[in-house]
Motif scaffolding. Structure first.
Motif, PDB file in Angstrom:
ATOM      1  N   HIS A 150       0.854  -1.190   0.000  1.00 13.72           N
ATOM      2  CA  HIS A 150       0.000   0.000   0.000  1.00 13.72           C
ATOM      3  C   HIS A 150       0.890   1.241   0.000  1.00 13.72           C
ATOM      4  O   HIS A 150       1.726   1.416   0.881  1.00 13.72           O
ATOM      5  CB  HIS A 150      -0.893  -0.008   1.239  1.00 13.72           C
ATOM      6  CG  HIS A 150      -1.784   1.190   1.361  1.00 13.72           C
ATOM      7  ND1 HIS A 150      -3.023   1.263   0.769  1.00 13.72           N
ATOM      8  CD2 HIS A 150      -1.596   2.376   2.002  1.00 13.72           C
ATOM      9  CE1 HIS A 150      -3.573   2.435   1.047  1.00 13.72           C
ATOM     10  NE2 HIS A 150      -2.726   3.127   1.796  1.00 13.72           N
ATOM     11  N   ASP A 151       0.678   2.107  -0.986  1.00 16.53           N
ATOM     12  CA  ASP A 151       1.502   3.312  -1.113  1.00 16.53           C
ATOM     13  C   ASP A 151       0.595   4.487  -1.474  1.00 16.53           C
ATOM     14  O   ASP A 151       0.216   4.682  -2.623  1.00 16.53           O
ATOM     15  CB  ASP A 151       2.560   3.102  -2.209  1.00 16.53           C
ATOM     16  CG  ASP A 151       3.742   4.041  -2.041  1.00 16.53           C
ATOM     17  OD1 ASP A 151       3.538   5.132  -1.492  1.00 16.53           O
ATOM     18  OD2 ASP A 151       4.851   3.681  -2.459  1.00 16.53           O
ATOM     19  N   LEU A 205       3.321   5.225 -10.645  1.00 16.52           N
ATOM     20  CA  LEU A 205       4.031   3.966 -10.413  1.00 16.52           C
ATOM     21  C   LEU A 205       5.536   4.162 -10.561  1.00 16.52           C
ATOM     22  O   LEU A 205       6.327   3.680  -9.751  1.00 16.52           O
ATOM     23  CB  LEU A 205       3.552   2.896 -11.399  1.00 16.52           C
ATOM     24  CG  LEU A 205       2.145   2.326 -11.226  1.00 16.52           C
ATOM     25  CD1 LEU A 205       1.882   1.255 -12.270  1.00 16.52           C
ATOM     26  CD2 LEU A 205       1.932   1.758  -9.831  1.00 16.52           C
ATOM     27  N   PHE A 209       5.612   4.396  -6.552  1.00 16.15           N
ATOM     28  CA  PHE A 209       5.469   2.979  -6.231  1.00 16.15           C
ATOM     29  C   PHE A 209       6.706   2.170  -6.597  1.00 16.15           C
ATOM     30  O   PHE A 209       6.857   1.034  -6.114  1.00 16.15           O
ATOM     31  CB  PHE A 209       4.231   2.382  -6.912  1.00 16.15           C
ATOM     32  CG  PHE A 209       3.904   1.018  -6.380  1.00 16.15           C
ATOM     33  CD1 PHE A 209       3.262   0.878  -5.159  1.00 16.15           C
ATOM     34  CD2 PHE A 209       4.270  -0.121  -7.071  1.00 16.15           C
ATOM     35  CE1 PHE A 209       2.994  -0.386  -4.636  1.00 16.15           C
ATOM     36  CE2 PHE A 209       3.998  -1.374  -6.568  1.00 16.15           C
ATOM     37  CZ  PHE A 209       3.357  -1.512  -5.344  1.00 16.15           C
ATOM     38  N   ASP A 212       8.368   0.423  -3.887  1.00 18.96           N
ATOM     39  CA  ASP A 212       7.779  -0.819  -3.404  1.00 18.96           C
ATOM     40  C   ASP A 212       7.878  -1.945  -4.426  1.00 18.96           C
ATOM     41  O   ASP A 212       7.946  -3.113  -4.054  1.00 18.96           O
ATOM     42  CB  ASP A 212       6.307  -0.580  -3.048  1.00 18.96           C
ATOM     43  CG  ASP A 212       6.166   0.369  -1.877  1.00 18.96           C
ATOM     44  OD1 ASP A 212       6.261  -0.091  -0.734  1.00 18.96           O
ATOM     45  OD2 ASP A 212       5.988   1.573  -2.099  1.00 18.96           O
ATOM     46  N   SER A 251      -1.866   1.861  -5.078  1.00  9.34           N
ATOM     47  CA  SER A 251      -1.042   3.053  -5.238  1.00  9.34           C
ATOM     48  C   SER A 251      -1.924   4.243  -5.567  1.00  9.34           C
ATOM     49  O   SER A 251      -2.849   4.134  -6.382  1.00  9.34           O
ATOM     50  CB  SER A 251      -0.016   2.831  -6.361  1.00  9.34           C
ATOM     51  OG  SER A 251       0.743   3.997  -6.583  1.00  9.34           O
ATOM     52  N   GLU A 262       2.436   4.484   3.688  1.00 11.56           N
ATOM     53  CA  GLU A 262       3.122   3.441   2.926  1.00 11.56           C
ATOM     54  C   GLU A 262       3.436   2.273   3.852  1.00 11.56           C
ATOM     55  O   GLU A 262       4.147   2.435   4.851  1.00 11.56           O
ATOM     56  CB  GLU A 262       4.412   3.981   2.311  1.00 11.56           C
ATOM     57  CG  GLU A 262       5.165   2.941   1.487  1.00 11.56           C
ATOM     58  CD  GLU A 262       6.503   3.455   0.986  1.00 11.56           C
ATOM     59  OE1 GLU A 262       7.136   2.736   0.182  1.00 11.56           O
ATOM     60  OE2 GLU A 262       6.918   4.550   1.390  1.00 11.56           O
TER      61      GLU A 262
END
Length: 353
Positions: A150-151, A205, A209, A212, A251, A262
């Motif tokens: 989760h971001d 992203l 993201f 991650d 995201s 996050e």
């Protein structure tokens, strides 16, 4: 400890708040030269860090001609052309994320480093976070049912009230607008014709993201099947599969609020793990690892909070890069490894209906 001369390209927040202070204070590194399109910013940063005027540039090609320069840190908006030029000039390269806006750019940078025999490392500092390393150690060999990445980010406007970020007024707004258009076009080349609506999600992203996605890949390998993906503006939700493990990706970005949420959640039969990362510019605050399990032979549950170390992840990544250069080792977050991030994010976008 061998000392390396670092030249820095681009003086936005990541360079001024995180990289410059650590490089200035750490053994093994000397902030040697500065380069930015804003002469005003270069002058201000040079005065603050007592860098010689002769080592200050607005021309990147002249900046690279310095024979005393060992390493180039790239914090500009566009990374591909300067990274390729630095590698061809036989300088080791540290590239901030995103590692290119499309797969072609990423491969060009990785190819250039390998052809010149220099080290290329990407600034995924969370891969070097002690909390993540402890989390990775704990899941080795375990059956994992579900993982959630989760971001959720927000506005960074408050950063200037926390840190003294130097800025200039000598670059026309049209220059930044032209750069943004070029970067958008590079992303659209990867997304494909008629996919303009995916640009906000793909951009997020790549820019957020990606911190991650590399953790996901280093946890579960490259054989990740994208089962589902959907977007809503800048928000992306996806479900991936690694063997019998399901991975949920969430995201998003809301620029109207200052928020940072996050975390990674991992569910196993023995215990559940949750790793919470702090706001990226909050220095020396460790990631918090929460372990939920049962007390043996009691039926009672318990929750433990672990601080793996107080070491700063940004500092640790520079220590790692120093070791890689000195001992001729491949960085954990090498350019070639980061190519797989761009490939994975492109596959997620391809899965959106």
């Amino acid at each position: 400890m061998k000392n390396y001369h670092v030249g820095i390209l681009g003086y936005g927040q990541i360079a001024q708040i995180m990289h410059l202070p650590y490089l200035h204070d750490m053994p093994g590194w000397t902030v040697h030269s500065l380069c930015d399109i804003s002469a005003e910013v270069v002058q201000k940063v040079a005065e603050k860090y007592q860098i010689s005027e002769t080592n200050c540039y607005t021309d990147y090609d002249r900046f690279l001609e310095d024979s005393e320069l060992d390493v180039v840190l790239i914090c500009s908006k566009d990374h591909c052309e300067p990274a390729v030029k630095a590698a061809k000039a036989e300088k080791h390269v540290f590239v901030e994320k995103p590692f290119g806006f499309n797969l072609s750019q990423a491969e060009q940078m990785a190819d250039a480093a390998e052809a010149s025999g220099v080290k290329m490392m990407v600034g995924y500092m969370k891969r070097y976070d002690p909390g993540f390393e402890e989390c990775l150690r704990r899941i080795q060999g375990k059956e994992i049912s579900l993982v959630r990445f989760h971001d959720f980010g927000g506005s960074f406007a408050h950063t200037r009230t926390v840190y003294d970020v130097l800025s200039g007024t000598d670059v026309a707004p049209e220059v930044f607008q032209a750069g943004k258009r070029a970067n958008d076009q590079a992303m659209l080349q990867q997304l494909g014709e008629g996919k303009e609506r995916l640009l906000p999600a793909y951009s997020l992203l790549l820019g957020v993201f990606c911190h991650d996605s590399i953790l996901m890949r280093h946890m579960f390998g490259e054989d990740l099947e994208v089962m589902f993906a959907d977007t809503n503006g800048g928000f992306t939700t996806a479900v991936l599969r690694a063997g019998n493990t399901r991975i949920v990706l969430e995201s998003g970005l809301v620029m109207t609020r200052a928020v940072w949420d996050e975390h990674i959640e991992i569910y196993t039969p023995e215990e559940n793990l949750r790793l919470d990362f702090p706001w990226p510019y909050l220095k020396n605050v460790p990631a918090k690892l929460t372990v939920s399990d049962s007390i043996p032979n009691t039926g009672m549950t318990r929750e433990s909070v672990i601080t793996a170390s107080q070491e700063e992840a940004y500092r640790r990544e520079w220590m790692h890069f120093h070791t890689c250069i000195t001992e001729d080792k491949e960085p954990l977050t090498s350019g070639r490894d980061a190519v797989n991030d761009i490939r994975l994010m492109s596959r997620i976008m391809d899965a959106v209906r």
